[in-house]
Structure formats: C-alpha cells, structure tokens
Scaffold this active site. Structure first.
Site, PDB file in Angstrom:
ATOM      1  N   PRO A   2       0.874  -1.218   0.033  1.00 13.36           N
ATOM      2  CA  PRO A   2      -0.015   0.204  -0.096  1.00 13.36           C
ATOM      3  C   PRO A   2       0.732   1.118  -0.112  1.00 13.36           C
ATOM      4  O   PRO A   2       1.792   1.325   0.597  1.00 13.36           O
ATOM      5  CB  PRO A   2      -0.802  -0.191   1.202  1.00 13.36           C
ATOM      6  CG  PRO A   2      -0.342  -1.141   2.321  1.00 13.36           C
ATOM      7  CD  PRO A   2       0.551  -2.025   1.397  1.00 13.36           C
ATOM      8  N   GLU A   3       0.557   2.115  -0.690  1.00 18.74           N
ATOM      9  CA  GLU A   3       1.110   3.547  -0.785  1.00 18.74           C
ATOM     10  C   GLU A   3       0.321   4.631  -0.250  1.00 18.74           C
ATOM     11  O   GLU A   3      -0.801   4.175   0.508  1.00 18.74           O
ATOM     12  CB  GLU A   3       1.240   3.742  -2.286  1.00 18.74           C
ATOM     13  CG  GLU A   3       2.574   3.044  -3.132  1.00 18.74           C
ATOM     14  CD  GLU A   3       3.151   3.597  -4.297  1.00 18.74           C
ATOM     15  OE1 GLU A   3       3.323   4.915  -4.274  1.00 18.74           O
ATOM     16  OE2 GLU A   3       3.775   2.998  -4.954  1.00 18.74           O
ATOM     17  N   LYS A  58       3.461   6.704   5.329  1.00 18.67           N
ATOM     18  CA  LYS A  58       2.464   5.707   5.166  1.00 18.67           C
ATOM     19  C   LYS A  58       2.223   4.977   6.552  1.00 18.67           C
ATOM     20  O   LYS A  58       1.914   3.864   6.499  1.00 18.67           O
ATOM     21  CB  LYS A  58       3.365   4.566   4.355  1.00 18.67           C
ATOM     22  CG  LYS A  58       3.277   5.166   2.951  1.00 18.67           C
ATOM     23  CD  LYS A  58       3.603   4.177   1.829  1.00 18.67           C
ATOM     24  CE  LYS A  58       5.126   3.680   1.802  1.00 18.67           C
ATOM     25  NZ  LYS A  58       5.200   2.401   0.866  1.00 18.67           N
ATOM     26  N   HIS A  92      -3.862 -15.977   9.649  1.00 17.08           N
ATOM     27  CA  HIS A  92      -2.710 -14.831   9.510  1.00 17.08           C
ATOM     28  C   HIS A  92      -3.530 -13.626  10.344  1.00 17.08           C
ATOM     29  O   HIS A  92      -2.898 -12.535  10.265  1.00 17.08           O
ATOM     30  CB  HIS A  92      -2.701 -14.294   8.192  1.00 17.08           C
ATOM     31  CG  HIS A  92      -1.989 -15.451   7.300  1.00 17.08           C
ATOM     32  ND1 HIS A  92      -0.686 -15.778   7.411  1.00 17.08           N
ATOM     33  CD2 HIS A  92      -2.674 -16.128   6.276  1.00 17.08           C
ATOM     34  CE1 HIS A  92      -0.619 -16.889   6.591  1.00 17.08           C
ATOM     35  NE2 HIS A  92      -1.810 -17.122   5.707  1.00 17.08           N
ATOM     36  N   ARG A 111       2.194 -11.822   4.982  1.00 16.60           N
ATOM     37  CA  ARG A 111       3.806 -11.703   5.022  1.00 16.60           C
ATOM     38  C   ARG A 111       4.347 -11.213   6.335  1.00 16.60           C
ATOM     39  O   ARG A 111       5.520 -11.505   6.442  1.00 16.60           O
ATOM     40  CB  ARG A 111       3.972 -10.458   3.945  1.00 16.60           C
ATOM     41  CG  ARG A 111       3.216 -10.708   2.308  1.00 16.60           C
ATOM     42  CD  ARG A 111       4.331 -11.768   1.736  1.00 16.60           C
ATOM     43  NE  ARG A 111       5.637 -11.558   1.555  1.00 16.60           N
ATOM     44  CZ  ARG A 111       5.972 -10.883   0.160  1.00 16.60           C
ATOM     45  NH1 ARG A 111       5.430 -10.429  -0.500  1.00 16.60           N
ATOM     46  NH2 ARG A 111       7.237 -10.461   0.241  1.00 16.60           N
ATOM     47  N   ARG A 262      14.753  -1.182  -7.895  1.00 17.71           N
ATOM     48  CA  ARG A 262      13.286  -1.197  -8.139  1.00 17.71           C
ATOM     49  C   ARG A 262      12.919  -1.016  -9.520  1.00 17.71           C
ATOM     50  O   ARG A 262      13.532  -0.538 -10.312  1.00 17.71           O
ATOM     51  CB  ARG A 262      12.612   0.031  -7.241  1.00 17.71           C
ATOM     52  CG  ARG A 262      12.939   0.411  -5.598  1.00 17.71           C
ATOM     53  CD  ARG A 262      12.628  -0.841  -4.811  1.00 17.71           C
ATOM     54  NE  ARG A 262      11.339  -0.875  -4.984  1.00 17.71           N
ATOM     55  CZ  ARG A 262      10.429  -0.022  -4.113  1.00 17.71           C
ATOM     56  NH1 ARG A 262      10.899   0.810  -3.068  1.00 17.71           N
ATOM     57  NH2 ARG A 262       9.193  -0.072  -3.967  1.00 17.71           N
TER      58      ARG A 262
END
Ligand SMILES: [Zn+2]
Length: 461
Positions: A2-3, A58, A92, A111, A262
């Site tokens: 997510p940005e 963020k 999770h 993750r 990147r």
C-alpha cells in the site's frame, strides 16, 4: 504494497468502523508484530477510546483518549478486518483489539512484515519511527526542502524521491508516474534536477496522489465490514507496469529498467537523462563508408562504439553461444568463438532464422551500449546497421544516415576485399526508408574532403 493514497483509504475505512470505540482488551498472537514492551502495549490500550486518526507518510496513527497513540505500518500485505466478537479468527490474524460493544478489529498480515507500537501523545512525532518521516507533498508549499536535500546527492532522482525521510508519500508506483509526467529520467542524478523541475515534481506528486485518493475514496462508499479494510482500488496509471506499451505522448515503447533494485518504467524519448553524455547513432547500407565518417566525427570528441565489434565480443561469451545454440541447430564454435563465416552462410540459407538471432543479439548490444554510455566521460557515437530497428534509436539524441550511390558502394566493398555478392545478399533487407527518420543525412558520393565538410557542418554548429 500500500502506498500513501491506499493508506489514506484504509484510515477513512477505519474511521467509519472504529471511531469512538472503547478497547476492552488486546490479544497479540504474534509478538514480533509489536515493537517495544508487549505488556506495556496491552496495558496502555486497555480501557482507552479511539478518538481520531492521523496519517503520517505511510503510517497510521490511532489517537487514544488516554493521551497515547498506536502507530501502525502495513508494510507489504497488512490489512485490518472489522468483525463481530464471536467471528472466528483466521490463520494470519496477528493482533486483535476487542471492543466493549462486542465487536473487534483484527490486524491480519500474510507476509508478517507489518509493525505496531504505542507511544505517548506528547512526543510520538519526536521518536522513531515517526521522527524519520518527512512532510508529505501537501504539507510543502514549494520545493525548497527538496532542493536543499538533493543539492549534493548523486543518487538517482527516483531513489531520492523514494526516501521517505525527505518527502513522504511517493512509493514505487507513483514515483514512476510523477517522473513520466514531468519528463525526468528516473536515473538523473538528484543534484542535477533543477529547482523549477523540482517544483514541477512536487506539483505532479500532489496531483497524482490526489487523483489516487479520489479514486480510492469512491470505494469507501460501497465498503462493507465483511471485506478487509484495505486500500485496494483501481487507478488509471500512465506508465507504471506498462513496459512495451506505446507512450501516449510520443509513441515510443516504454522501457523497464531497475533503479537501485526497484523495477522502473519510463519513456526513453520523453525522459532524457542529462547526467549521461549525448549519444549519436550512425547507420547506412553496407559499404556506405560509415567507418570513415565515424573517424571524422571522433575528431569532434566522440567515443565511437562499433556494434559489429560488440557483436563479435558477445559471440565469444558462453552465455551468447548457449542462447544462439537454441535457435541455430549445430551452431559452429571454433576456439571458443562462433564461426562467423559459417554463421553467415547459414543465415543466407535459412533467412527466417536471421530475425530470431537478431532479436537476441540486438537486445544484448543495446545493454552494452547503454552501459558504456553511463560510464563514458565524453559523447558517444554508436555505429549500427540496425540502428532504427532497435532501442538504440530511441536512446539516441541525434541520428546520422550515411547514404551512398551504387558505384561508390561497390568500390568501397571492393577495397575491403569483401565478397560483394554475399555482402549485398546479407544486407538485401536494409531499409532505406529509415533515411527519413534520421536527424542528418550525409552523402558519401564524392571525396573525403567533401565528407569532412558535411561532418563539420553538423558538429561545428
Ligand atoms: Zn514518450
């Protein structure tokens, strides 16, 4: 990952579901998710009410009624779920906030990179992690801060923009978009980006983020509590993930490179890097006298790269031999080198294999040229018969087409002791219409003095 805009959407959804709720207790199912003392985390939250939310870069900040804050970062895959108290937990689910009204907020992270901590309201911005987060674009009235921060930095502008301690808000996706809009090559050394360009970058950052937040905002309207509280939404991207698509501005195919590891997509024509020397390309039919013209241009300070030579060097490598063996059955290798005379005869016999071979070889040649250019201190002239058929063309700032009449072409080939018939046959598909694409045309139909005059006319301007 997510940005900034996605985090913004997550916060709006959290507000919708959890604002004003009082935490009864907290279960931590994976201790590593909490930074700092676990007991302190649980005790601090117990009995407090969520009074407001704040976004810093963020990070998601939950403000609590007891003068503390929860700081949450979703990293790669973190998401929240809002559920009834009796709803079962998933594999999770890592942290569970139980509310006094028999509902719960569940932090889920496949993750497991996401982190959470609790800090005091009085100093949460002065301690890690938030003390390392720079202002977002909306908090910057001009680019003076960027100018100051980038002044002595040789790192790529893309890498600089991703540094959240200078400006927080642009992640991998939106950085590519902003650099495309402002026509800045992602590898331009940060210190070489002018103040006025930085102003454009700041402005574009605001516009891109705002458009994304607007797109995300529309999903809040239809948001139901069964779905995870994520920032997932569709946004119209111009360049990110569009490798090989045509640039809407100039029609050139977007390229993908790696900047500091990147993945980065950009338009090689619209986004030129002023940090690397100029690249001129030269082409023309076989026997046009390109090498002679190259020698004349070299006198003007150019380093000359001969693509034939690059190809010959590549033929000596095991990697290239392996790649070509897959295309050309029985590829003849002598003394660890591809037998070029054999290959020539083979390609005349099987012309359909030529295109397959060229696809592989040309890509590698472009990589070699790009790399040479990056490390060159002087402008570079690249000589290639296939200039216009490959990415070399889009990388070139200017192109030169050397034209020749047939009589001169024959005498040039004769003086090289070439098998004229074979040479012309191999080049029978040379595309003369490319002459129209060239920046300059040099006519090699007189003597060397005349050639020199034409070259000087280009470079002495
Ligand atoms: Zn373009």
């Amino acid at each position: 990952m997510p940005e900034f805009p996605e985090v913004n959407v997550v916060i709006k959804k959290l507000e919708l579901r959890t604002l004003g709720k009082t935490i009864k207790s907290v279960d931590v199912l994976r201790e590593q998710t909490i930074e700092g003392d676990l007991d302190h985390f649980k005790k601090t939250l117990q009995g407090s009410t969520i009074s407001s939310f704040e976004q810093i870069g963020k990070f998601i900040v939950f403000h609590l009624s007891n003068q503390n804050v929860i700081i949450s970062h979703l990293r790669m895959e973190g998401k929240y779920f809002f559920k009834e108290e009796n709803a079962p937990l998933g594999k999770h689910d890592l942290v569970v906030f139980h509310f006094v009204d028999n509902t719960k907020l569940v932090y889920n992270d496949t993750r497991r990179f996401g982190r959470m901590s609790v800090e005091s309201e009085s100093n949460y911005k002065d301690v890690p992690p938030l003390c390392n987060v720079g202002p977002n674009p909306f908090e910057m009235k001009d680019a003076s801060l960027l100018e100051k921060a980038y002044k002595n930095k040789s790192i790529a502008i893309k890498t600089a923009l991703l540094d959240q301690s200078i400006m927080a808000g642009l992640g991998n996706i939106y950085t590519d978009e902003v650099l495309y809009i402002t026509k800045v090559h992602p590898e331009t050394p940060a210190k070489m980006v002018s103040r006025s360009k930085l102003e454009e970058i700041l402005q574009a950052s605001k516009e891109v983020l705002l458009a994304a937040m607007k797109a995300g905002g529309s999903t809040i309207h239809s948001f139901t509590s069964e779905e995870g509280i994520t920032g997932d939404f569709q946004v119209q991207l111009q360049v990110y993930g569009k490798r090989n698509s045509a640039c809407p501005r100039c029609g050139t195919k977007f390229r993908k490179i790696f900047v500091n590891g990147r993945g980065t997509t950009y338009c090689p024509k619209c986004q030129k890097n002023p940090g690397i020397p100029a690249l001129f390309g030269i082409t023309g039919p076989i026997g046009a006298g390109k090498s002679t013209v190259c020698e004349l241009i070299a006198k003007h300070g150019f380093k000359v790269l001969d693509c034939d030579k690059i190809v010959h060097e590549l033929y000596k490598t095991k990697e290239m031999q392996d790649k070509l063996s897959r295309i050309i059955p029985g590829l003849k290798i002598v003394n660890n080198d591809i037998d070029r005379a054999w290959l020539k005869s083979f390609l005349i016999k099987f012309p359909n294999k030529k295109a397959q071979l060229e696809k592989v070889v040309h890509k590698e040649v472009v990589d070699v040229v790009e790399n040479e250019l990056k490390h060159s201190k002087q402008p570079v002239l690249v000589e290639a018969a296939f200039l216009f058929e490959t990415d070399l063309y889009v990388l070139c700032d200017k192109t030169i087409f050397v034209n020749v009449d047939q009589k001169k072409q024959f005498s040039n080939l004769e003086s090289r002791n070439d098998d004229i018939g074979k040479a012309l046959l191999l080049n029978s598909n040379f595309d003369y219409s490319n002459m129209k694409k060239a920046t300059y045309v040099i006519n090699n139909d007189k003597n060397i003095a005349n050639l020199e005059k034409q070259v000087d006319a280009i470079f002495c301007k």
